[in-house]
Design a protein around this motif. Structure first.
Motif, PDB file in Angstrom:
ATOM      1  N   ILE A   1      41.922  28.767  51.424  1.00 35.47           N
ATOM      2  CA  ILE A   1      41.680  28.763  49.977  1.00 35.47           C
ATOM      3  C   ILE A   1      40.557  29.739  49.638  1.00 35.47           C
ATOM      4  N   LEU A   2      39.469  29.674  50.398  1.00 34.20           N
ATOM      5  CA  LEU A   2      38.351  30.579  50.134  1.00 34.20           C
ATOM      6  C   LEU A   2      38.715  32.022  50.432  1.00 34.20           C
ATOM      7  N   TRP A   3      39.534  32.234  51.455  1.00 34.85           N
ATOM      8  CA  TRP A   3      39.962  33.578  51.815  1.00 34.85           C
ATOM      9  C   TRP A   3      40.742  34.212  50.661  1.00 34.85           C
ATOM     10  N   VAL A   4      41.662  33.460  50.110  1.00 32.97           N
ATOM     11  CA  VAL A   4      42.453  33.959  48.975  1.00 32.97           C
ATOM     12  C   VAL A   4      41.553  34.209  47.770  1.00 32.97           C
ATOM     13  N   LEU A   5      40.593  33.314  47.529  1.00 34.25           N
ATOM     14  CA  LEU A   5      39.667  33.508  46.417  1.00 34.25           C
ATOM     15  C   LEU A   5      38.881  34.808  46.583  1.00 34.25           C
ATOM     16  N   ILE A   6      38.314  35.024  47.760  1.00 36.88           N
ATOM     17  CA  ILE A   6      37.529  36.240  47.997  1.00 36.88           C
ATOM     18  C   ILE A   6      38.419  37.471  47.904  1.00 36.88           C
ATOM     19  N   PHE A   7      39.644  37.379  48.423  1.00 39.74           N
ATOM     20  CA  PHE A   7      40.560  38.524  48.336  1.00 39.74           C
ATOM     21  C   PHE A   7      40.876  38.865  46.888  1.00 39.74           C
ATOM     22  N   LEU A   8      41.208  37.852  46.084  1.00 44.70           N
ATOM     23  CA  LEU A   8      41.551  38.111  44.682  1.00 44.70           C
ATOM     24  C   LEU A   8      40.351  38.613  43.886  1.00 44.70           C
ATOM     25  N   ILE A   9      39.180  38.078  44.200  1.00 44.81           N
ATOM     26  CA  ILE A   9      37.975  38.565  43.501  1.00 44.81           C
ATOM     27  C   ILE A   9      37.697  40.014  43.880  1.00 44.81           C
TER      28      ILE A   9
ATOM     29  N   TYR B   1      40.976  31.557  35.922  1.00 45.14           N
ATOM     30  CA  TYR B   1      42.005  30.600  36.332  1.00 45.14           C
ATOM     31  C   TYR B   1      42.021  30.404  37.846  1.00 45.14           C
ATOM     32  N   VAL B   2      41.824  31.481  38.585  1.00 47.32           N
ATOM     33  CA  VAL B   2      41.792  31.374  40.045  1.00 47.32           C
ATOM     34  C   VAL B   2      40.630  30.496  40.488  1.00 47.32           C
ATOM     35  N   SER B   3      39.466  30.683  39.880  1.00 45.53           N
ATOM     36  CA  SER B   3      38.287  29.885  40.251  1.00 45.53           C
ATOM     37  C   SER B   3      38.487  28.408  39.948  1.00 45.53           C
ATOM     38  N   VAL B   4      39.055  28.104  38.807  1.00 44.67           N
ATOM     39  CA  VAL B   4      39.319  26.705  38.454  1.00 44.67           C
ATOM     40  C   VAL B   4      40.335  26.098  39.424  1.00 44.67           C
ATOM     41  N   MET B   5      41.354  26.871  39.775  1.00 48.88           N
ATOM     42  CA  MET B   5      42.365  26.389  40.726  1.00 48.88           C
ATOM     43  C   MET B   5      41.744  26.147  42.103  1.00 48.88           C
ATOM     44  N   VAL B   6      40.824  27.004  42.508  1.00 40.42           N
ATOM     45  CA  VAL B   6      40.150  26.811  43.796  1.00 40.42           C
ATOM     46  C   VAL B   6      39.344  25.520  43.786  1.00 40.42           C
ATOM     47  N   GLY B   7      38.658  25.227  42.684  1.00 35.65           N
ATOM     48  CA  GLY B   7      37.925  23.964  42.593  1.00 35.65           C
ATOM     49  C   GLY B   7      38.841  22.759  42.733  1.00 35.65           C
ATOM     50  N   LEU B   8      40.007  22.835  42.095  1.00 33.42           N
ATOM     51  CA  LEU B   8      40.966  21.724  42.199  1.00 33.42           C
ATOM     52  C   LEU B   8      41.545  21.607  43.604  1.00 33.42           C
ATOM     53  N   LEU B   9      41.849  22.739  44.235  1.00 34.11           N
ATOM     54  CA  LEU B   9      42.379  22.708  45.599  1.00 34.11           C
ATOM     55  C   LEU B   9      41.345  22.185  46.592  1.00 34.11           C
ATOM     56  N   MET B  10      40.078  22.500  46.351  1.00 29.51           N
ATOM     57  CA  MET B  10      39.028  21.974  47.233  1.00 29.51           C
ATOM     58  C   MET B  10      38.878  20.468  47.062  1.00 29.51           C
TER      59      MET B  10
END
Length: 193
Positions: A89-97, A57-66
């Motif tokens: 956006i990428l920072w949060v993605l990398i942090f959550l991953i 879900y986080v990855s899909v949300m990142v695609g939409l935010l981008m």
């Protein structure tokens, strides 16, 4: 209008009469948007496959935010604002991953996700200058301090990556980070020329 013209218009956000430095930064930022938008669903499917549904879900949300960031950059032409938005956006993605895949535990302290954050700092320096790069570096140090504090308090970090897959996963993350750093080095070198 042919396909090359449409793609060039997409990469330059419709800007035609601007200095070459600005056009170059727009191209880099829009390329980043497009790569993340196209790669996010595949990354999400990978995490869905290994059972980390929250990261899907986080990855899909990142695609939409981008995609939103790409449209806002086209509308506003504001590189610092949209650059910081994309980097956050990428920072949060990398942090959550890294939080959910064992990248913060003592086994993953040298996880290449920290290298990816270094790449984001370099991107901030390239797009917006040294002040923004310094701010993102301070955020990285704050995050590292938080991780050290949680580790010292014996916090149990989640790990969605199985033990037999961890080495391959961390190696792949390292290779992606290495390729991004090499690409950033080429960007800085060509910018100097």
């Amino acid at each position: 209008m042919n396909l090359d013209t449409l793609f060039d218009d997409l990469l330059t956000s419709g800007t035609t009469l601007a200095d070459p430095q600005r056009i170059r930064k727009l191209r880099v930022l829009n390329t980043l948007h497009l790569v993340i938008m196209m790669g996010a669903p595949f990354l999400g499917l990978f995490y869905f496959y290994i059972g980390a549904v929250i990261l899907f879900y986080v990855s899909v949300m990142v695609g939409l935010l981008m995609a939103t960031s790409l449209l806002l950059l086209r509308k506003t032409q504001n590189i610092p604002l949209m650059g910081n938005y994309a980097i956050s956006i990428l920072w949060v993605l990398i942090f959550l991953i890294s939080w959910n895949t064992g990248g913060i535990t003592y086994e993953g302290v040298l996880n290449p996700s920290w290298m990816l954050k270094g790449c984001l700092v370099l991107l901030a320096v390239f797009l917006m200058g040294y002040l923004h790069g310094t701010i993102w570096t301070l955020i990285a140090f704050f995050e590292m301090g938080l991780v050290v504090y949680l580790y010292r308090t014996r916090f149990q970090f989640p790990n969605a990556i199985s033990y037999d897959m961890a080495a391959l996963y961390h190696l792949a993350t390292f290779l992606v980070g290495f390729l991004i750093i090499v690409a950033m080095a080429f960007l800085f070198q060509s910018d100097k020329e």
